[in-house]
Design a protein around this motif. Structure first.
Motif, short mmCIF file in Angstrom:
data_model
loop_
_atom_site.label_atom_id
_atom_site.label_comp_id
_atom_site.label_asym_id
_atom_site.label_seq_id
_atom_site.Cartn_x
_atom_site.Cartn_y
_atom_site.Cartn_z
N ALA A 44 34.21 -30.26 -39.43
CA ALA A 44 33.43 -29.95 -38.37
C ALA A 44 32.05 -30.76 -38.12
CB ALA A 44 32.88 -28.44 -39.01
N ALA A 45 31.67 -31.26 -39.30
CA ALA A 45 30.39 -32.20 -39.10
C ALA A 45 30.67 -33.24 -38.02
CB ALA A 45 30.04 -32.86 -40.25
N ARG A 46 32.04 -33.90 -38.30
CA ARG A 46 32.49 -34.95 -37.53
C ARG A 46 32.49 -34.70 -36.15
NH1 ARG A 46 32.78 -39.76 -39.97
NH2 ARG A 46 33.17 -39.93 -42.22
N GLU A 47 33.18 -33.37 -35.71
CA GLU A 47 33.22 -32.73 -34.66
C GLU A 47 31.88 -32.46 -33.84
OE1 GLU A 47 35.73 -29.21 -32.12
OE2 GLU A 47 35.97 -29.60 -34.39
N ALA A 48 30.86 -32.24 -34.54
CA ALA A 48 29.49 -32.00 -34.17
C ALA A 48 28.92 -33.25 -33.60
CB ALA A 48 28.48 -31.18 -35.28
N GLY A 49 29.39 -34.32 -34.77
CA GLY A 49 28.74 -35.65 -34.28
C GLY A 49 29.23 -36.20 -33.15
N ALA A 50 30.42 -36.11 -32.89
CA ALA A 50 31.23 -36.30 -31.28
C ALA A 50 30.24 -35.62 -30.23
CB ALA A 50 32.51 -36.15 -31.55
N ILE A 51 30.07 -34.37 -30.39
CA ILE A 51 29.54 -33.62 -29.10
C ILE A 51 28.02 -34.12 -29.35
CG2 ILE A 51 28.55 -31.43 -28.91
CD1 ILE A 51 31.01 -30.07 -30.14
N ALA A 52 27.12 -34.21 -30.31
CA ALA A 52 25.68 -34.65 -30.17
C ALA A 52 25.76 -35.91 -29.75
CB ALA A 52 25.01 -34.50 -31.61
N ARG A 53 26.78 -37.06 -29.84
CA ARG A 53 26.72 -38.48 -29.74
C ARG A 53 26.90 -38.57 -28.13
NH1 ARG A 53 30.81 -40.10 -32.21
NH2 ARG A 53 29.89 -40.29 -34.00
N ARG A 54 27.55 -37.66 -27.59
CA ARG A 54 27.78 -37.78 -26.16
C ARG A 54 26.49 -37.50 -25.32
NH1 ARG A 54 33.00 -35.58 -27.39
NH2 ARG A 54 32.33 -33.44 -26.78
N PHE A 55 25.79 -36.35 -25.94
CA PHE A 55 24.57 -35.93 -25.29
C PHE A 55 23.47 -37.27 -25.54
CE2 PHE A 55 25.97 -31.81 -25.27
CZ PHE A 55 25.33 -31.20 -24.14
N PHE A 56 23.48 -37.67 -26.33
CA PHE A 56 22.57 -38.80 -26.96
C PHE A 56 22.67 -40.05 -26.31
CE2 PHE A 56 21.07 -42.08 -30.13
CZ PHE A 56 19.81 -41.63 -30.29
N GLU A 57 23.94 -40.54 -26.18
CA GLU A 57 24.04 -41.92 -25.68
C GLU A 57 23.88 -41.79 -24.15
OE1 GLU A 57 28.08 -42.75 -27.10
OE2 GLU A 57 27.13 -43.70 -28.87
N ALA A 58 24.34 -40.65 -23.46
CA ALA A 58 24.12 -40.46 -22.03
C ALA A 58 22.69 -39.97 -21.71
CB ALA A 58 25.15 -39.10 -21.49
N GLY A 59 21.95 -39.79 -22.65
CA GLY A 59 20.76 -39.43 -22.23
C GLY A 59 20.26 -38.17 -21.38
N THR A 60 21.34 -37.33 -21.69
CA THR A 60 21.35 -36.17 -20.86
C THR A 60 20.76 -34.95 -21.29
OG1 THR A 60 23.82 -35.82 -21.39
CG2 THR A 60 23.37 -37.26 -19.21
N ALA A 61 20.55 -34.95 -22.52
CA ALA A 61 19.97 -33.57 -23.20
C ALA A 61 18.75 -33.15 -22.55
CB ALA A 61 20.08 -33.74 -24.68
N GLU A 62 18.58 -31.90 -22.09
CA GLU A 62 17.66 -31.21 -21.74
C GLU A 62 16.88 -30.63 -23.00
OE1 GLU A 62 17.92 -28.62 -18.68
OE2 GLU A 62 18.73 -30.08 -17.19
N SER A 63 15.49 -30.80 -23.08
CA SER A 63 14.72 -30.12 -24.24
C SER A 63 13.75 -29.15 -23.80
CB SER A 63 14.22 -31.13 -25.08
OG SER A 63 13.21 -32.00 -24.47
N TRP A 64 13.28 -28.13 -24.49
CA TRP A 64 12.41 -27.04 -24.54
C TRP A 64 11.64 -26.73 -25.70
CZ3 TRP A 64 17.47 -26.68 -23.16
CH2 TRP A 64 18.01 -25.48 -23.94
N ASP A 65 10.56 -26.10 -25.82
CA ASP A 65 10.03 -25.67 -26.88
C ASP A 65 10.26 -24.28 -27.25
OD1 ASP A 65 8.40 -27.84 -27.70
OD2 ASP A 65 6.74 -27.35 -26.63
N LYS A 66 10.73 -23.99 -28.39
CA LYS A 66 11.26 -22.26 -28.84
C LYS A 66 9.83 -21.71 -28.94
CE LYS A 66 13.78 -24.09 -32.39
NZ LYS A 66 14.81 -23.98 -33.45
N PRO A 67 10.04 -20.32 -28.90
CA PRO A 67 8.95 -19.46 -28.96
C PRO A 67 8.11 -19.56 -30.29
CG PRO A 67 10.66 -18.31 -27.99
CD PRO A 67 11.12 -19.64 -28.33
N ASP A 68 6.96 -19.01 -30.49
CA ASP A 68 6.16 -18.81 -31.55
C ASP A 68 6.16 -20.26 -32.30
OD1 ASP A 68 6.21 -16.30 -31.40
OD2 ASP A 68 8.07 -16.20 -32.02
#
Length: 259
Positions: free
Chosen positions: A12-36
């Protein structure tokens, strides 16, 4: 479906890495601040969390669930085994384009971690441990450093933890200081002997440390909260009172010195 929890977490960790790496390398991840003022989150965190929730809970439907990016509930308190997950530990580093972020996955049984994996996909470093089975980095056994003299030790910690108010003599001990942004990674760096000890003194979320705690202990470290008490998991409020970790001598020295 993997029979061992450790194998399940590793896949599962390696599958998670594949997903996150795609966002990271493409620079497409949108970010925002969580409440509180709970810190930042990205759509990569949520994508990883969605996959982990679906895959792990499908494989072990009788396990409870606790994740930084999932709504918490009281039902997990009655479960004998619980997944404790941080989809991306070090989200600020992820957003900044730095590589020191990790996926932290653990299984807890009656308050004790029995299997844990920390994976840094941009470094391809997979730390893993199961109770009684030792700790590994990419399959090779790891051990904590043997440094016993606190004055010669390198301690991983954020600067505020060395404030004089935290120490019995009104002054932090003289140690070499270092820092890495991912708390899960800090735990693992001590487990593999790259640094001698680590500490964090603020209330600490279980998902940041559960996997790393087991990896440390299976590598020969002693871990505890800032008062020296054993770390226990799946608490109603999923926090512990800080973390102190290192070999037995350094753990004792740091705990004794803390106010």
């Amino acid at each position: 479906m993997p029979g061992r929890d450790l194998d399940l977490l590793s896949e599962a960790a390696r599958e998670a890495g594949a997903i996150a790496r795609r966002f990271f390398e493409a620079g497409t991840a949108e970010s925002w601040d969580k409440p509180d003022a709970a810190g930042p989150v990205t759509d990569a965190d949520l994508a990883v969390n969605g996959m982990l929730s679906a895959e792990l809970r499908r494989a072990r439907p009788d396990y409870g669930w606790l994740s930084e990016e999932s709504e918490d509930g009281a039902s997990r308190l009655a479960d004998e085994r619980v997944f404790i997950v941080d989809p991306i530990d070090g989200t600020r580093s992820f957003i900044a384009g730095e590589k020191a972020w990790a996926h932290s996955l653990a299984v807890v049984e009656r308050g004790e971690v029995v299997a844990g994996v920390v994976y840094l996909p941009m470094m391809d470093k997979l730390y893993a441990a199961e109770r009684g089975g030792g700790a590994t980095l990419n399959g090779a056994a790891i051990k904590v450093a043997r440094t016993k003299d606190l004055s010669k030790a390198t301690v991983l910690s954020a600067k505020p933890n060395f404030a004089d108010k935290h120490w019995k003599k009104g002054q932090a001990p003289e140690v070499k200081r270092a820092y890495r942004p991912s708390l899960a990674y800090r735990l693992c760096l001590v487990a593999e002997g790259q640094f001698d000890a680590m500490l964090t003194l603020r209330p600490t979320w279980e998902w940041d440390i559960a996997a790393g705690d087991l990896i440390l202990r299976e590598a020969g470290a002693v871990t505890g909260d800032r008062t020296g008490r054993d770390l226990r998991y799946n608490n109603r409020l999923p926090q512990v009172d800080g973390v102190v970790a290192g070999n037995a001598a350094l753990h004792a020295a740091l705990t004794k010195a803390l106010a």
